[in-house]
Enzyme design. Structure first.
Site, PDB file in Angstrom:
ATOM      1  N   GLY A  47       1.134  -1.392   0.169  1.00 37.34           N
ATOM      2  CA  GLY A  47       0.196  -0.067  -0.386  1.00 37.34           C
ATOM      3  C   GLY A  47       1.095   1.171  -0.236  1.00 37.34           C
ATOM      4  O   GLY A  47       2.137   0.813   0.313  1.00 37.34           O
ATOM      5  N   GLN A  52       3.903   9.747   0.555  1.00 36.75           N
ATOM      6  CA  GLN A  52       5.217   8.402   0.349  1.00 36.75           C
ATOM      7  C   GLN A  52       5.861   8.843  -0.515  1.00 36.75           C
ATOM      8  O   GLN A  52       6.829   8.648  -1.665  1.00 36.75           O
ATOM      9  CB  GLN A  52       4.849   7.403   0.844  1.00 36.75           C
ATOM     10  CG  GLN A  52       4.723   6.676   1.800  1.00 36.75           C
ATOM     11  CD  GLN A  52       4.311   5.042   2.240  1.00 36.75           C
ATOM     12  OE1 GLN A  52       2.913   5.010   1.739  1.00 36.75           O
ATOM     13  NE2 GLN A  52       5.010   4.552   2.626  1.00 36.75           N
ATOM     14  N   CYS A  89       5.964  -1.752   5.814  1.00 34.23           N
ATOM     15  CA  CYS A  89       6.291  -0.147   4.931  1.00 34.23           C
ATOM     16  C   CYS A  89       7.320  -0.091   4.282  1.00 34.23           C
ATOM     17  O   CYS A  89       8.506  -0.135   4.090  1.00 34.23           O
ATOM     18  CB  CYS A  89       6.139   0.896   6.324  1.00 34.23           C
ATOM     19  SG  CYS A  89       5.866   2.831   5.791  1.00 34.23           S
ATOM     20  N   LEU A  90       6.570   0.544   3.173  1.00 35.81           N
ATOM     21  CA  LEU A  90       7.949   0.878   1.323  1.00 35.81           C
ATOM     22  C   LEU A  90       8.990   2.293   2.603  1.00 35.81           C
ATOM     23  O   LEU A  90       9.829   2.055   1.495  1.00 35.81           O
ATOM     24  CB  LEU A  90       7.268   1.421   0.292  1.00 35.81           C
ATOM     25  CG  LEU A  90       5.730  -0.009  -0.425  1.00 35.81           C
ATOM     26  CD1 LEU A  90       5.025   0.575  -1.621  1.00 35.81           C
ATOM     27  CD2 LEU A  90       6.468  -0.401  -0.809  1.00 35.81           C
ATOM     28  N   HIS A 131      -3.255   0.774   8.260  1.00 35.97           N
ATOM     29  CA  HIS A 131      -1.558   1.351   8.135  1.00 35.97           C
ATOM     30  C   HIS A 131      -1.591   2.844   7.177  1.00 35.97           C
ATOM     31  O   HIS A 131      -0.517   3.708   7.664  1.00 35.97           O
ATOM     32  CB  HIS A 131      -0.851   0.206   7.440  1.00 35.97           C
ATOM     33  CG  HIS A 131       0.510   0.490   6.569  1.00 35.97           C
ATOM     34  ND1 HIS A 131       1.440   0.111   8.202  1.00 35.97           N
ATOM     35  CD2 HIS A 131       0.805   1.110   6.482  1.00 35.97           C
ATOM     36  CE1 HIS A 131       2.949   0.610   7.535  1.00 35.97           C
ATOM     37  NE2 HIS A 131       2.189   1.187   6.565  1.00 35.97           N
ATOM     38  N   GLU A 132      -2.330   2.447   6.384  1.00 33.69           N
ATOM     39  CA  GLU A 132      -2.063   3.998   5.473  1.00 33.69           C
ATOM     40  C   GLU A 132      -2.933   4.986   5.220  1.00 33.69           C
ATOM     41  O   GLU A 132      -2.031   6.457   5.219  1.00 33.69           O
ATOM     42  CB  GLU A 132      -2.665   3.252   4.036  1.00 33.69           C
ATOM     43  CG  GLU A 132      -2.255   2.309   2.978  1.00 33.69           C
ATOM     44  CD  GLU A 132      -0.866   2.280   3.003  1.00 33.69           C
ATOM     45  OE1 GLU A 132      -0.547   3.520   2.596  1.00 33.69           O
ATOM     46  OE2 GLU A 132       0.167   1.509   2.761  1.00 33.69           O
ATOM     47  N   HIS A 135      -0.795   6.905   7.104  1.00 31.85           N
ATOM     48  CA  HIS A 135       0.488   7.965   7.032  1.00 31.85           C
ATOM     49  C   HIS A 135      -0.083   8.949   6.925  1.00 31.85           C
ATOM     50  O   HIS A 135       0.532  10.159   6.940  1.00 31.85           O
ATOM     51  CB  HIS A 135       0.405   7.682   5.692  1.00 31.85           C
ATOM     52  CG  HIS A 135       1.689   6.156   5.224  1.00 31.85           C
ATOM     53  ND1 HIS A 135       3.148   6.484   6.488  1.00 31.85           N
ATOM     54  CD2 HIS A 135       1.597   4.657   5.517  1.00 31.85           C
ATOM     55  CE1 HIS A 135       3.891   5.805   6.039  1.00 31.85           C
ATOM     56  NE2 HIS A 135       2.989   4.501   5.488  1.00 31.85           N
TER      57      HIS A 135
END
Ligand code: ZN
Length: 174
Positions: A47, A52, A89-90, A131-132, A135
């Site tokens: 995601g 990000q 996480c990316l 999670h997203e 952000h």
């Protein structure tokens, strides 16, 4: 479409609170398409929030195993239950943490037509969504954990490897 560069932990932009998208324009659609290309360039489930890639707008793209989902100005309107599971996480590559989340969430979001759509999710998808959405508030999964594990081996990281990452934590009250 273009793959974008993902902002890494330590960049203060990840702590910014993202702003609502006032209107869905061709530019918004371009960002969503670039974000989708960026997650598919990475293998596996992923995601991505616009923050990000350095854009502080409330836009999310995810494919957590059930196809591509786009969220525009999303809001959790209902949540219940509890689950604890691994999260990555990316923006924080190579590490995994065990995070407690709601087991079920109901989200209101806009689609590309500007219509309000409701999404209900549990298990992994509910985890991805929480999670997203974090952000968008400048919250990262490491804020919830005391230990980190190697994404590759699954082994707990030694303090000398975990501490430089955990140094970036901000405690979240919930
Ligand atoms: Zn993330």
């Amino acid at each position: 479409m273009a793959e974008r560069i993902i902002v890494r932990l330590g960049d203060p932009v990840l702590r910014e609170v993202s702003k609502n998208v006032p209107a869905i324009t061709a530019h918004t659609e371009k960002i969503l398409e670039d974000m989708a290309q960026t997650i598919y360039a990475d293998k596996g489930r992923a995601g991505l929030s616009a923050i990000q890639i350095g854009i502080p707008k409330r836009l999310i793209v995810m494919d957590c195993g059930s196809g591509l989902i786009e969220l525009i100005n999303p809001q959790i309107v209902e949540k219940s239950g509890e689950q604890v599971g691994p999260e990555a996480c990316l923006s924080i590559p190579g590490v995994v943490g065990m995070v407690r989340r709601a087991a079920y969430v109901k989200v209101e979001t806009l689609n590309r037509m500007g219509e309000t759509v409701t999404i209900e999710a549990d298990d992994l998808l509910a985890r991805c969504i929480q999670h997203e959405l974090d952000h968008l508030e400048g919250i990262l999964f490491i804020d919830y954990v005391d230990e980190l594990y190697s994404a590759k081996s699954g082994k707990k990281l030694k303090p000398q490897d975990a501490n430089p990452i955990l140094l970036h934590r901000r405690r979240v009250v919930r």
